[in-house]
Design a protein around this motif. Structure first.
Motif, PDB file in Angstrom:
ATOM      1  N   THR A 186      57.825 126.394  60.213  1.00 27.94           N
ATOM      2  CA  THR A 186      57.829 124.949  60.000  1.00 27.94           C
ATOM      3  C   THR A 186      56.471 124.315  60.289  1.00 27.94           C
ATOM      4  N   SER A 187      55.490 125.141  60.621  1.00 23.58           N
ATOM      5  CA  SER A 187      54.147 124.610  60.870  1.00 23.58           C
ATOM      6  C   SER A 187      53.083 125.388  60.104  1.00 23.58           C
ATOM      7  N   ALA A 188      53.495 126.007  59.008  1.00 26.16           N
ATOM      8  CA  ALA A 188      52.591 126.681  58.067  1.00 26.16           C
ATOM      9  C   ALA A 188      53.252 126.578  56.699  1.00 26.16           C
ATOM     10  N   SER A 189      52.452 126.685  55.646  1.00 25.97           N
ATOM     11  CA  SER A 189      53.000 126.537  54.297  1.00 25.97           C
ATOM     12  C   SER A 189      52.251 127.436  53.325  1.00 25.97           C
ATOM     13  N   LEU A 190      52.635 127.341  52.058  1.00 25.86           N
ATOM     14  CA  LEU A 190      52.037 128.158  50.998  1.00 25.86           C
ATOM     15  C   LEU A 190      51.446 127.251  49.927  1.00 25.86           C
ATOM     16  N   LEU A 191      50.311 127.666  49.377  1.00 28.09           N
ATOM     17  CA  LEU A 191      49.665 126.920  48.305  1.00 28.09           C
ATOM     18  C   LEU A 191      49.115 127.880  47.258  1.00 28.09           C
ATOM     19  N   ILE A 192      49.105 127.441  46.022  1.00 26.21           N
ATOM     20  CA  ILE A 192      48.290 128.070  44.986  1.00 26.21           C
ATOM     21  C   ILE A 192      47.144 127.102  44.776  1.00 26.21           C
ATOM     22  N   GLN A 193      45.920 127.600  44.925  1.00 28.68           N
ATOM     23  CA  GLN A 193      44.775 126.715  44.909  1.00 28.68           C
ATOM     24  C   GLN A 193      43.539 127.447  44.413  1.00 28.68           C
ATOM     25  N   GLU A 194      42.514 126.708  44.131  1.00 35.04           N
ATOM     26  CA  GLU A 194      41.193 127.219  43.714  1.00 35.04           C
ATOM     27  C   GLU A 194      40.717 128.299  44.683  1.00 35.04           C
ATOM     28  N   ASN A 195      40.255 129.420  44.141  1.00 37.76           N
ATOM     29  CA  ASN A 195      39.753 130.483  45.013  1.00 37.76           C
ATOM     30  C   ASN A 195      38.297 130.851  44.730  1.00 37.76           C
ATOM     31  N   ALA A 196      37.608 130.085  43.899  1.00 39.41           N
ATOM     32  CA  ALA A 196      36.220 130.412  43.564  1.00 39.41           C
ATOM     33  C   ALA A 196      35.220 129.647  44.421  1.00 39.41           C
ATOM     34  N   ASP A 197      35.527 128.422  44.757  1.00 41.31           N
ATOM     35  CA  ASP A 197      34.585 127.571  45.495  1.00 41.31           C
ATOM     36  C   ASP A 197      35.206 127.188  46.834  1.00 41.31           C
ATOM     37  N   SER A 198      34.662 127.696  47.924  1.00 40.11           N
ATOM     38  CA  SER A 198      35.224 127.459  49.255  1.00 40.11           C
ATOM     39  C   SER A 198      35.174 125.993  49.668  1.00 40.11           C
ATOM     40  N   SER A 199      34.360 125.178  49.008  1.00 43.71           N
ATOM     41  CA  SER A 199      34.320 123.758  49.363  1.00 43.71           C
ATOM     42  C   SER A 199      35.649 123.073  49.039  1.00 43.71           C
ATOM     43  N   VAL A 200      36.392 123.590  48.066  1.00 42.94           N
ATOM     44  CA  VAL A 200      37.709 123.039  47.750  1.00 42.94           C
ATOM     45  C   VAL A 200      38.625 123.199  48.953  1.00 42.94           C
ATOM     46  N   ARG A 201      38.626 124.376  49.562  1.00 43.68           N
ATOM     47  CA  ARG A 201      39.468 124.621  50.728  1.00 43.68           C
ATOM     48  C   ARG A 201      39.055 123.720  51.892  1.00 43.68           C
ATOM     49  N   ARG A 202      37.778 123.571  52.111  1.00 45.08           N
ATOM     50  CA  ARG A 202      37.317 122.695  53.195  1.00 45.08           C
ATOM     51  C   ARG A 202      37.726 121.249  52.943  1.00 45.08           C
ATOM     52  N   ASP A 203      37.621 120.797  51.702  1.00 51.85           N
ATOM     53  CA  ASP A 203      38.030 119.428  51.369  1.00 51.85           C
ATOM     54  C   ASP A 203      39.536 119.233  51.582  1.00 51.85           C
ATOM     55  N   ILE A 204      40.330 120.209  51.207  1.00 51.70           N
ATOM     56  CA  ILE A 204      41.779 120.120  51.413  1.00 51.70           C
ATOM     57  C   ILE A 204      42.087 120.031  52.903  1.00 51.70           C
ATOM     58  N   GLU A 205      41.442 120.874  53.689  1.00 52.02           N
ATOM     59  CA  GLU A 205      41.667 120.858  55.135  1.00 52.02           C
ATOM     60  C   GLU A 205      41.283 119.503  55.734  1.00 52.02           C
ATOM     61  N   ARG A 206      40.148 118.946  55.329  1.00 51.74           N
ATOM     62  CA  ARG A 206      39.727 117.630  55.838  1.00 51.74           C
ATOM     63  C   ARG A 206      40.709 116.535  55.406  1.00 51.74           C
ATOM     64  N   TYR A 207      41.185 116.610  54.176  1.00 46.37           N
ATOM     65  CA  TYR A 207      42.139 115.627  53.677  1.00 46.37           C
ATOM     66  C   TYR A 207      43.407 115.613  54.543  1.00 46.37           C
ATOM     67  N   PHE A 208      43.943 116.806  54.825  1.00 53.76           N
ATOM     68  CA  PHE A 208      45.156 116.880  55.634  1.00 53.76           C
ATOM     69  C   PHE A 208      44.905 116.450  57.080  1.00 53.76           C
ATOM     70  N   GLU A 209      43.708 116.659  57.581  1.00 55.04           N
ATOM     71  CA  GLU A 209      43.377 116.165  58.925  1.00 55.04           C
ATOM     72  C   GLU A 209      43.446 114.644  58.957  1.00 55.04           C
ATOM     73  N   GLN A 210      43.038 113.979  57.895  1.00 58.70           N
ATOM     74  CA  GLN A 210      43.117 112.519  57.825  1.00 58.70           C
ATOM     75  C   GLN A 210      44.543 112.041  57.555  1.00 58.70           C
ATOM     76  N   LEU A 211      45.270 112.783  56.718  1.00 58.38           N
ATOM     77  CA  LEU A 211      46.621 112.400  56.343  1.00 58.38           C
ATOM     78  C   LEU A 211      47.596 112.504  57.521  1.00 58.38           C
ATOM     79  N   ALA A 212      47.473 113.570  58.299  1.00 57.50           N
ATOM     80  CA  ALA A 212      48.353 113.794  59.456  1.00 57.50           C
ATOM     81  C   ALA A 212      47.477 114.179  60.649  1.00 57.50           C
TER      82      ALA A 212
END
Length: 139
Positions: free
Chosen positions: A45-71
Motif C-alpha cells: 500500500t506504499s509502493a505502486s507500478l508504472l509504465i513510463q519513459e525509460n530512455a531519459d532519466s530526467s522524466v523519472r526525476r520530474d515524476i518523483e518531484r511532482y509526487f513530492e509536491q502532490l503528497a
C-alpha cells in the motif's frame, strides 16, 4: 491455454522509480507463451507500478518531484503517521497510481512501446523488499 505465476522480489534503497522491465521480460520468455496477457500486481500500500519513459532519466526525476509536491511529507496535513512522516504521503501516492498493470504478450514478449519501461515506484524513504506478482496466461 497455459498460465504461470511468479513472485518478483524488488529491493529498493529509497523513494523513487526502480525499473523491472528486464526481470519481467525474462519471466515472460521463460514461459514460452507466444500470445497472452501478463498481469503484474504490487502487494503493498506504499509502493505502486508504472509504465513510463525509460530512455531519459530526467522524466523519472520530474515524476518523483511532482509526487513530492502532490503528497508532501508534512505532519500538519495528515492524521495517520503510524510508520513515520512518509507513511501517509506514500499511501496517497499509491492511491494516485496503480498497484496492477495488464500488458499484452505477443510473439513471446510484453508489448511495450519503444520508450516504455516497467517500474516499481517506491513511495517510502527507507529500503524495502517489495513483492510483485507476475501472472501470465496464454498459449
Amino acid at each position: 491455454m497455459r498460465q504461470a505465476i511468479h513472485h518478483l522480489q524488488v529491493s529498493t534503497c529509497t523513494r523513487g522509480l526502480v525499473e523491472i522491465s528486464g526481470e519481467v521480460r525474462a519471466f515472460v520468455r521463460e514461459q514460452r507463451i507466444g500470445t497472452g496477457l501478463l498481469t503484474l500486481f504490487c502487494r503493498h500500500t506504499s509502493a505502486s507500478l508504472l509504465i513510463q519513459e525509460n530512455a531519459d532519466s530526467s522524466v523519472r526525476r520530474d515524476i518523483e518531484r511532482y509526487f513530492e509536491q502532490l503528497a508532501p511529507e508534512d505532519p500538519r496535513r495528515y492524521e495517520h503517521d503510524t510508520e513515520g512522516a512518509d507513511d501517509m504521503p506514500a499511501h496517497l501516492r499509491t492511491a494516485l497510481t496503480h498497484t496492477q498493470l495488464s500488458i499484452p504478450v505477443e510473439h513471446g514478449e510484453p508489448v511495450l512501446g519503444t520508450w516504455q519501461g516497467i517500474y516499481l515506484f517506491e513511495h517510502r524513504r527507507q529500503a524495502h523488499a517489495r513483492d510483485v506478482v507476475l501472472h501470465l496466461i496464454g498459449q
